[in-house]
Scaffold this motif. Structure first.
Motif, PDB file in Angstrom:
ATOM      1  N   THR A  64       7.994   2.246  13.964  1.00 15.25           N
ATOM      2  CA  THR A  64       8.386   1.769  12.635  1.00 15.25           C
ATOM      3  C   THR A  64       9.358   2.730  11.955  1.00 15.25           C
ATOM      4  O   THR A  64      10.244   2.293  11.207  1.00 15.25           O
ATOM      5  N   CYS A  65       9.202   4.011  12.230  1.00 15.11           N
ATOM      6  CA  CYS A  65       9.984   5.040  11.535  1.00 15.11           C
ATOM      7  C   CYS A  65      11.136   5.602  12.356  1.00 15.11           C
ATOM      8  O   CYS A  65      11.733   6.627  11.981  1.00 15.11           O
TER       9      CYS A  65
ATOM     10  N   ILE B 158      12.830   0.766   7.227  1.00 16.70           N
ATOM     11  CA  ILE B 158      11.835   1.414   6.378  1.00 16.70           C
ATOM     12  C   ILE B 158      12.437   2.587   5.613  1.00 16.70           C
ATOM     13  O   ILE B 158      11.948   2.991   4.552  1.00 16.70           O
ATOM     14  N   HIS B 159      13.543   3.097   6.118  1.00 12.92           N
ATOM     15  CA  HIS B 159      14.185   4.223   5.441  1.00 12.92           C
ATOM     16  C   HIS B 159      14.971   3.782   4.199  1.00 12.92           C
ATOM     17  O   HIS B 159      15.610   4.607   3.539  1.00 12.92           O
ATOM     18  N   ASN B 160      14.907   2.477   3.876  1.00 10.33           N
ATOM     19  CA  ASN B 160      15.438   1.981   2.603  1.00 10.33           C
ATOM     20  C   ASN B 160      14.416   2.073   1.472  1.00 10.33           C
ATOM     21  O   ASN B 160      14.735   1.716   0.331  1.00 10.33           O
TER      22      ASN B 160
ATOM     23  N   VAL C 229       0.844  -1.200   0.000  1.00  9.32           N
ATOM     24  CA  VAL C 229       0.000   0.000   0.000  1.00  9.32           C
ATOM     25  C   VAL C 229       0.876   1.246   0.000  1.00  9.32           C
ATOM     26  O   VAL C 229       0.657   2.196  -0.772  1.00  9.32           O
ATOM     27  N   LEU C 230       1.881   1.244   0.856  1.00  9.86           N
ATOM     28  CA  LEU C 230       2.775   2.400   0.984  1.00  9.86           C
ATOM     29  C   LEU C 230       3.469   2.705  -0.330  1.00  9.86           C
ATOM     30  O   LEU C 230       3.675   3.873  -0.692  1.00  9.86           O
TER      31      LEU C 230
ATOM     32  N   MET D 216       2.458   8.526   7.115  1.00 12.09           N
ATOM     33  CA  MET D 216       2.299   7.663   5.943  1.00 12.09           C
ATOM     34  C   MET D 216       2.097   6.207   6.363  1.00 12.09           C
ATOM     35  O   MET D 216       1.260   5.488   5.801  1.00 12.09           O
ATOM     36  N   VAL D 217       2.868   5.766   7.354  1.00 16.24           N
ATOM     37  CA  VAL D 217       2.745   4.386   7.832  1.00 16.24           C
ATOM     38  C   VAL D 217       1.394   4.187   8.515  1.00 16.24           C
ATOM     39  O   VAL D 217       0.717   3.170   8.292  1.00 16.24           O
ATOM     40  N   TYR D 218       0.979   5.137   9.323  1.00 16.38           N
ATOM     41  CA  TYR D 218      -0.337   5.099   9.977  1.00 16.38           C
ATOM     42  C   TYR D 218      -1.444   4.896   8.939  1.00 16.38           C
ATOM     43  O   TYR D 218      -2.303   4.020   9.072  1.00 16.38           O
ATOM     44  N   ASN D 219      -1.414   5.705   7.888  1.00 13.25           N
ATOM     45  CA  ASN D 219      -2.428   5.609   6.837  1.00 13.25           C
ATOM     46  C   ASN D 219      -2.375   4.262   6.126  1.00 13.25           C
ATOM     47  O   ASN D 219      -3.406   3.650   5.828  1.00 13.25           O
TER      48      ASN D 219
END
Length: 369
Positions: free
Chosen positions: A330-331, A337-339, A285-286, A348-351
């Motif tokens: 997560t962030c 995730i920063h890759n 999704v992201l 963004m992750v929440y959404n």
């Protein structure tokens, strides 16, 4: 362009009855083995291991693992290995005892042998230990100097374990291709600090293709406790292909989302690979994948029994505050995730978490009609 690095275990042995050959496979590594494993794993394997080691004149010390890959347990076991003057470590069981053994061997600079009794994660092949707190919350990655000297999988033992373990391994492996491709797109470095080879990227893709083609067949076979060609392929995908794929190509959103969810105690009863499977949906999704790709993943997850909603990973009451805390974890700086090929924020992750949950819920409702 920077340098490319691919790393892998020195030797990989897989097949029915493979455990009987353990002594023969490690006789060049040491003279006294420190064997650690949980109660179930040791009870299943101890007599076979003893005979195999004795046949090669290798002495041994067995010690029961207490269940968490945390600093206190690593130090406790390390001290026993030193006092017993062991010169090779053998980890028997699942992901946490495997990671504990790898950490002990790294700290003592001893060879490490991995004997999985389940194929629930891609931990066996990697030069990485995931360290948790004593309460089971993700703490840090411990990057090791080398991969295991031997990974030995007896597929008869693995096939007799509850099918949920193999399915969880498929969930862990499911993320491999998507995370590898994201790292390739963003030119992110892999676990050993280089860039992905074409070989590693193709192995990550092969891992995904085998899951889609053989995953359901393999699950049905292990529900009967039997080894079939499909089971052999999925064990290899879960362990070797996913191991090389994630480590030599890189991790991204899916595993970071897993790590974020570890702050919620209600998710601790859910296996690592099960949370990673939901994290893979969040990743898709992201990254704005086409619906056809998302649907293929949903189809696969539901067929083999992997979670596609928050409630299926134990989050029955996903309040905005709770999910935002997961997103913030997560962030955190240093998380994989920063890759991703674009900057990622907690918002963004929440959404994406709530969107993935909605997609999974809608899909389950549709197929139940």
């Amino acid at each position: 362009m920077g340098i490319k690095i691919l790393i892998s275990p020195s030797r990989y042995v897989q097949g029915p009855g493979a455990l009987k050959f353990l002594g023969e496979q490690i006789k060049h590594l040491g003279e006294k083995a420190f064997v650690i494993g949980g109660k179930t794993a040791i009870s299943q394997t101890q007599e076979i291991i003893k005979k195999s080691l004795e046949d090669q004149n290798i002495s041994f010390k067995f010690e029961t693992f207490r269940g968490e890959c945390c600093d206190s347990e690593i130090n406790r076991l390390k001290e026993i290995a030193v006092s017993e003057k062991c010169d090779v470590v053998i980890s028997v069981g699942g992901g946490k005892v495997i990671d504990t053994g790898k950490a002990i061997s790294a700290l003592l600079k001893l060879p490490i042998v991995i004997v999985p009794t389940i194929a629930a994660t891609d931990a066996p092949c990697s030069a990485l230990s995931v360290i948790y707190t004593e309460d089971g919350v993700f703490d840090r990655y411990f990057i090791l100097a080398k991969n295991p000297d031997l990974v030995l999988l007896d597929t008869e033992i693995i096939a007799k374990a509850p099918a949920r373990f193999l399915v969880s391994g498929m969930g862990d492996a499911l993320a491999t291709w998507f995370e590898a491709n994201s790292c390739y797109q963003s030119a992110s470095k892999n676990i050993p600090g280089g860039y992905s080879t074409v070989t590693a990227l193709k192995l990550a893709r092969l891992c995904y293709e085998l899951l889609i083609e053989y995953g359901e067949q393999a699950k049905i076979a292990v529900e009967k406790g039997v080894v079939t060609p499909a089971v052999e392929k999925i064990i290899e995908a879960n362990t070797l292909l996913s191991g090389i794929g994630f480590e030599s190509s890189g991790l991204a959103a899916a595993h970071s989302v897993h790590d974020g969810f570890t702050i919620l105690e209600e998710t601790h009863k859910v296996y690592h690979g099960e949370k990673v499977a939901f994290g893979t949906l969040v990743h898709l999704v992201l990254e704005d994948h086409p619906w056809a790709e998302i649907k293929e993943v949903l189809d696969f997850c539901v067929k083999v029994g992997l979670p596609v909603t928050l409630s299926q990973i134990g989050v029955e009451n996903p309040t905005p505050e709770k999910i935002m805390e997961v997103a913030k974890k997560t962030c955190e700086p240093g998380m994989m995730i920063h890759n991703m090929p674009f900057p990622v924020t907690p918002e963004m992750v929440y959404n994406a978490i709530f969107a993935a949950d909605a997609l999974g819920t809608k899909y389950l409702n549709e197929i139940s009609k």
